[in-house]
Write a protein that holds these residues in place. Structure first.
Motif, PDB file in Angstrom:
ATOM      1  N   LEU A  40       0.834  -1.205   0.000  1.00 39.08           N
ATOM      2  CA  LEU A  40       0.000   0.000   0.000  1.00 39.08           C
ATOM      3  C   LEU A  40       0.868   1.253   0.000  1.00 39.08           C
ATOM      4  CD1 LEU A  40      -2.783  -0.950   2.591  1.00 39.08           C
ATOM      5  CD2 LEU A  40      -2.862  -1.122   0.091  1.00 39.08           C
ATOM      6  N   VAL A  41       1.897   1.276   0.828  1.00 41.69           N
ATOM      7  CA  VAL A  41       2.755   2.455   0.933  1.00 41.69           C
ATOM      8  C   VAL A  41       3.533   2.674  -0.364  1.00 41.69           C
ATOM      9  CG1 VAL A  41       4.758   3.450   2.116  1.00 41.69           C
ATOM     10  CG2 VAL A  41       2.952   2.333   3.434  1.00 41.69           C
ATOM     11  N   GLY A  42       4.168   1.626  -0.869  1.00 42.21           N
ATOM     12  CA  GLY A  42       4.957   1.765  -2.090  1.00 42.21           C
ATOM     13  C   GLY A  42       4.120   2.184  -3.282  1.00 42.21           C
ATOM     14  N   GLY A 168      10.601  -4.384   4.412  1.00 40.96           N
ATOM     15  CA  GLY A 168      10.657  -2.933   4.434  1.00 40.96           C
ATOM     16  C   GLY A 168      11.143  -2.382   3.111  1.00 40.96           C
ATOM     17  N   LEU A 169      12.443  -2.422   2.904  1.00 38.36           N
ATOM     18  CA  LEU A 169      13.037  -1.804   1.721  1.00 38.36           C
ATOM     19  C   LEU A 169      12.553  -2.436   0.421  1.00 38.36           C
ATOM     20  CD1 LEU A 169      16.737  -1.325   2.926  1.00 38.36           C
ATOM     21  CD2 LEU A 169      14.782   0.214   3.172  1.00 38.36           C
ATOM     22  N   VAL A 170      12.703  -3.748   0.303  1.00 37.79           N
ATOM     23  CA  VAL A 170      12.352  -4.417  -0.953  1.00 37.79           C
ATOM     24  C   VAL A 170      10.858  -4.336  -1.232  1.00 37.79           C
ATOM     25  CG1 VAL A 170      12.308  -6.641  -2.161  1.00 37.79           C
ATOM     26  CG2 VAL A 170      14.340  -5.957  -0.872  1.00 37.79           C
ATOM     27  N   ALA A 171      10.036  -4.569  -0.219  1.00 38.97           N
ATOM     28  CA  ALA A 171       8.587  -4.595  -0.431  1.00 38.97           C
ATOM     29  C   ALA A 171       8.056  -3.226  -0.836  1.00 38.97           C
ATOM     30  CB  ALA A 171       7.878  -5.087   0.830  1.00 38.97           C
ATOM     31  N   VAL A 172       8.463  -2.174  -0.134  1.00 40.84           N
ATOM     32  CA  VAL A 172       7.962  -0.831  -0.456  1.00 40.84           C
ATOM     33  C   VAL A 172       8.538  -0.337  -1.775  1.00 40.84           C
ATOM     34  CG1 VAL A 172       7.906   1.582   0.270  1.00 40.84           C
ATOM     35  CG2 VAL A 172       7.556  -0.233   1.960  1.00 40.84           C
ATOM     36  N   ALA A 176       6.685   0.270  -5.478  1.00 33.92           N
ATOM     37  CA  ALA A 176       6.766   1.540  -6.196  1.00 33.92           C
ATOM     38  C   ALA A 176       7.342   1.326  -7.595  1.00 33.92           C
ATOM     39  CB  ALA A 176       7.621   2.528  -5.413  1.00 33.92           C
ATOM     40  N   TYR A 177       8.343   0.472  -7.693  1.00 31.71           N
ATOM     41  CA  TYR A 177       8.983   0.216  -8.987  1.00 31.71           C
ATOM     42  C   TYR A 177       7.998  -0.403  -9.980  1.00 31.71           C
ATOM     43  CZ  TYR A 177      12.325  -1.454 -12.447  1.00 31.71           C
ATOM     44  OH  TYR A 177      13.001  -1.693 -13.623  1.00 31.71           O
ATOM     45  N   VAL A 178       7.141  -1.264  -9.507  1.00 29.51           N
ATOM     46  CA  VAL A 178       6.146  -1.894 -10.371  1.00 29.51           C
ATOM     47  C   VAL A 178       5.245  -0.849 -11.033  1.00 29.51           C
ATOM     48  CG1 VAL A 178       3.998  -3.238 -10.245  1.00 29.51           C
ATOM     49  CG2 VAL A 178       6.100  -4.163  -9.273  1.00 29.51           C
ATOM     50  N   GLN A 179       5.017   0.253 -10.339  1.00 34.63           N
ATOM     51  CA  GLN A 179       4.133   1.294 -10.860  1.00 34.63           C
ATOM     52  C   GLN A 179       4.838   2.231 -11.835  1.00 34.63           C
ATOM     53  OE1 GLN A 179       0.767   1.612 -10.348  1.00 34.63           O
ATOM     54  NE2 GLN A 179       0.875  -0.331  -9.246  1.00 34.63           N
ATOM     55  N   VAL A 180       6.040   2.683 -11.516  1.00 35.00           N
ATOM     56  CA  VAL A 180       6.695   3.725 -12.326  1.00 35.00           C
ATOM     57  C   VAL A 180       8.006   3.263 -12.958  1.00 35.00           C
ATOM     58  CG1 VAL A 180       5.616   5.610 -11.074  1.00 35.00           C
ATOM     59  CG2 VAL A 180       7.797   4.688 -10.251  1.00 35.00           C
ATOM     60  N   GLU A 181       8.452   2.045 -12.617  1.00 40.89           N
ATOM     61  CA  GLU A 181       9.658   1.434 -13.183  1.00 40.89           C
ATOM     62  C   GLU A 181      10.905   2.277 -12.964  1.00 40.89           C
ATOM     63  OE1 GLU A 181       9.197  -0.411 -17.035  1.00 40.89           O
ATOM     64  OE2 GLU A 181       7.019  -0.513 -16.780  1.00 40.89           O
ATOM     65  N   GLU A 182      11.015   2.843 -11.775  1.00 42.48           N
ATOM     66  CA  GLU A 182      12.233   3.524 -11.356  1.00 42.48           C
ATOM     67  C   GLU A 182      12.297   3.523  -9.839  1.00 42.48           C
ATOM     68  OE1 GLU A 182      12.471   7.623 -12.354  1.00 42.48           O
ATOM     69  OE2 GLU A 182      10.461   8.107 -11.625  1.00 42.48           O
ATOM     70  N   LEU A 183      13.526   3.617  -9.324  1.00 41.17           N
ATOM     71  CA  LEU A 183      13.741   3.675  -7.891  1.00 41.17           C
ATOM     72  C   LEU A 183      14.043   5.111  -7.493  1.00 41.17           C
ATOM     73  CD1 LEU A 183      15.953   0.477  -7.402  1.00 41.17           C
ATOM     74  CD2 LEU A 183      13.504   0.725  -6.964  1.00 41.17           C
ATOM     75  N   THR A 184      13.415   5.570  -6.420  1.00 42.69           N
ATOM     76  CA  THR A 184      13.581   6.957  -6.006  1.00 42.69           C
ATOM     77  C   THR A 184      13.931   7.037  -4.527  1.00 42.69           C
ATOM     78  OG1 THR A 184      11.251   7.249  -5.381  1.00 42.69           O
ATOM     79  CG2 THR A 184      11.833   7.652  -7.697  1.00 42.69           C
ATOM     80  N   TRP A 185      14.520   8.171  -4.151  1.00 39.50           N
ATOM     81  CA  TRP A 185      14.812   8.398  -2.741  1.00 39.50           C
ATOM     82  C   TRP A 185      13.537   8.538  -1.931  1.00 39.50           C
ATOM     83  CZ3 TRP A 185      19.210   7.123  -0.810  1.00 39.50           C
ATOM     84  CH2 TRP A 185      20.382   7.206  -1.568  1.00 39.50           C
ATOM     85  N   GLU A 186      12.481   9.030  -2.565  1.00 36.75           N
ATOM     86  CA  GLU A 186      11.204   9.150  -1.872  1.00 36.75           C
ATOM     87  C   GLU A 186      10.668   7.783  -1.461  1.00 36.75           C
ATOM     88  OE1 GLU A 186      11.829  12.844  -4.196  1.00 36.75           O
ATOM     89  OE2 GLU A 186      12.018  10.707  -4.625  1.00 36.75           O
ATOM     90  N   ALA A 187      10.799   6.809  -2.347  1.00 37.56           N
ATOM     91  CA  ALA A 187      10.361   5.453  -2.015  1.00 37.56           C
ATOM     92  C   ALA A 187      11.228   4.868  -0.903  1.00 37.56           C
ATOM     93  CB  ALA A 187      10.412   4.566  -3.256  1.00 37.56           C
ATOM     94  N   ALA A 189      12.711   6.602   1.460  1.00 38.08           N
ATOM     95  CA  ALA A 189      12.308   7.259   2.703  1.00 38.08           C
ATOM     96  C   ALA A 189      11.021   6.659   3.247  1.00 38.08           C
ATOM     97  CB  ALA A 189      12.126   8.763   2.466  1.00 38.08           C
ATOM     98  N   ALA A 190      10.088   6.321   2.372  1.00 36.64           N
ATOM     99  CA  ALA A 190       8.837   5.700   2.813  1.00 36.64           C
ATOM    100  C   ALA A 190       9.075   4.294   3.359  1.00 36.64           C
ATOM    101  CB  ALA A 190       7.847   5.657   1.653  1.00 36.64           C
ATOM    102  N   ALA A 191      10.092   3.619   2.824  1.00 30.88           N
ATOM    103  CA  ALA A 191      10.347   2.233   3.214  1.00 30.88           C
ATOM    104  C   ALA A 191      10.956   2.114   4.612  1.00 30.88           C
ATOM    105  CB  ALA A 191      11.278   1.571   2.189  1.00 30.88           C
ATOM    106  N   LEU A 192      11.716   3.110   5.027  1.00 30.92           N
ATOM    107  CA  LEU A 192      12.438   2.983   6.299  1.00 30.92           C
ATOM    108  C   LEU A 192      11.519   2.847   7.513  1.00 30.92           C
ATOM    109  CD1 LEU A 192      15.483   5.393   5.815  1.00 30.92           C
ATOM    110  CD2 LEU A 192      15.446   2.893   5.755  1.00 30.92           C
ATOM    111  N   PRO A 193      10.539   3.745   7.718  1.00 26.96           N
ATOM    112  CA  PRO A 193       9.679   3.553   8.899  1.00 26.96           C
ATOM    113  C   PRO A 193       8.836   2.288   8.819  1.00 26.96           C
ATOM    114  CG  PRO A 193       8.842   5.330   7.518  1.00 26.96           C
ATOM    115  CD  PRO A 193      10.200   4.981   7.005  1.00 26.96           C
ATOM    116  N   VAL A 194       8.416   1.928   7.601  1.00 33.78           N
ATOM    117  CA  VAL A 194       7.658   0.691   7.431  1.00 33.78           C
ATOM    118  C   VAL A 194       8.529  -0.503   7.827  1.00 33.78           C
ATOM    119  CG1 VAL A 194       6.515  -0.817   5.752  1.00 33.78           C
ATOM    120  CG2 VAL A 194       6.163   1.657   5.653  1.00 33.78           C
ATOM    121  N   GLY A 195       9.790  -0.474   7.414  1.00 34.68           N
ATOM    122  CA  GLY A 195      10.711  -1.554   7.759  1.00 34.68           C
ATOM    123  C   GLY A 195      10.970  -1.653   9.256  1.00 34.68           C
ATOM    124  N   LEU A 196      11.067  -0.501   9.922  1.00 34.17           N
ATOM    125  CA  LEU A 196      11.292  -0.520  11.368  1.00 34.17           C
ATOM    126  C   LEU A 196      10.113  -1.157  12.101  1.00 34.17           C
ATOM    127  CD1 LEU A 196      12.876   2.998  12.022  1.00 34.17           C
ATOM    128  CD2 LEU A 196      14.011   0.776  12.139  1.00 34.17           C
TER     129      LEU A 196
END
Length: 308
Positions: A40-42, A168-172, A176-187, A189-196
């Motif tokens: 959901l987050v990614g 955390g990191l891979v899932a989020v 996100a990559y599945v949607q826009v086919e690129e990796l971003t710093w924003e993704a 940043a969103a992954a870190l709290p989810v991973g924790l």
């Protein structure tokens, strides 16, 4: 003597003829939010400024849930074979250890879950490309090697690290990559709290099982650190997740709306207080469930923040 024997007949008579309930028990539905929230987050992060690709989103969600179920079946099987699941365990009933299913049956169910996840992955590979194959294979291998194989990393204090990486990191970032086919710093940043927070679920699980794991030779990070440091780890992970939202918002990596994750903070503080206060044994089962719910609530709030 007769009375004691009667008490030990739990599992089989109660579950016989209720196969679907046995498999529901083995699938551990309470753990599925750990797979749902990162997707959901990614997805929300990636589609904040882009159109939602419904098919890839549905396939990603299905693959994540199936991988989680397959991992649960694998843990049920391999913990039983290694003797880590004992009759006196404090956590919920494990299907293989309780005699509700045979090792061959749980192994077949594990293979079926992973095969179904691979089917969703095949669709994503056609739509998105070869990186999905790499991520999918790595996720399956990590799920099996957690408690299975010649060097189960969950028995060597590495479970927390791998959960943080894959849930955390891979899932989020993968969602996100599945949607826009690129990796971003924003993704990222969103992954870190989810991973924790998803790792905090494992931390409280292993805190509960320290004594049993130590007896069976399962050296989780909680066994290595001991109860006091494990309680501190839980506090740092839960509170750290909430602290990251304003930090990343000020760095323009998360939207300011992400501060609404603070709605879940009272629950986080309650759980931190319970763990810090010395909750132990079976009382940690309730904290475990609430931590999973905190993870899902935080993830849902963060996802909504991207869509405002």
């Amino acid at each position: 003597m007769l009375r004691r024997a009667a008490r030990r007949r739990p599992a089989l008579w109660r579950w016989r003829g209720q196969g679907w309930r046995v498999w529901l028990l083995a699938a551990r539905p309470a753990t599925l939010p750990a797979a749902i929230a990162p997707v959901l987050v990614g997805t929300a992060q990636a589609t904040a400024d882009a159109d939602l690709r419904v098919g890839p989103f549905a396939a990603t969600l299905a693959a994540a849930i199936l991988l989680q179920i397959g991992a649960n079946f694998a843990n049920d099987l391999f913990d039983f074979k290694r003797g880590a699941d004992r009759a006196d365990r404090l956590g919920p009933t494990r299907a293989t250890q309780a005699g509700l299913v045979t090792p061959a049956q749980i192994r077949g169910a594990m293979a079926l879950a992973f095969a179904a996840a691979a089917g969703a992955g095949a669709y994503l590979t056609v739509v998105v490309g070869w990186p999905i194959v790499v991520v999918g294979v790595a996720a399956v291998l990590a799920a099996i090697a957690y408690t299975g194989g010649p060097w189960p990393y969950g028995y060597r204090g590495l479970g927390d690290l791998f959960v943080f990486i894959f849930f955390g990191l891979v899932a989020v970032m993968g969602s996100a990559y599945v949607q826009v086919e690129e990796l971003t710093w924003e993704a990222f940043a969103a992954a870190l709290p989810v991973g924790l927070l998803v790792t905090a679920i494992l931390v409280v699980n292993n805190l509960r099982d320290i004594d049993g794991d130590r007896r069976s030779g399962k050296r989780t990070l909680a066994v290595i650190l001991g109860p006091s440091r494990t309680r501190l780890q839980y506090q740092l992970f839960v509170l750290g997740a909430f602290a990251l939202a304003p930090i990343f918002a000020s760095a323009d990596l998360l939207p300011w709306w992400s501060l609404e994750t603070g709605i879940a903070l009272p629950l986080g503080l309650y759980l931190v207080g319970r763990v810090r206060g010395g909750a132990s044994g079976r009382s940690l089962n309730a904290i475990l469930k609430l931590t999973a719910q905190l993870h899902l609530l935080f993830g849902a709030l963060l996802a909504v923040a991207f869509l405002w």
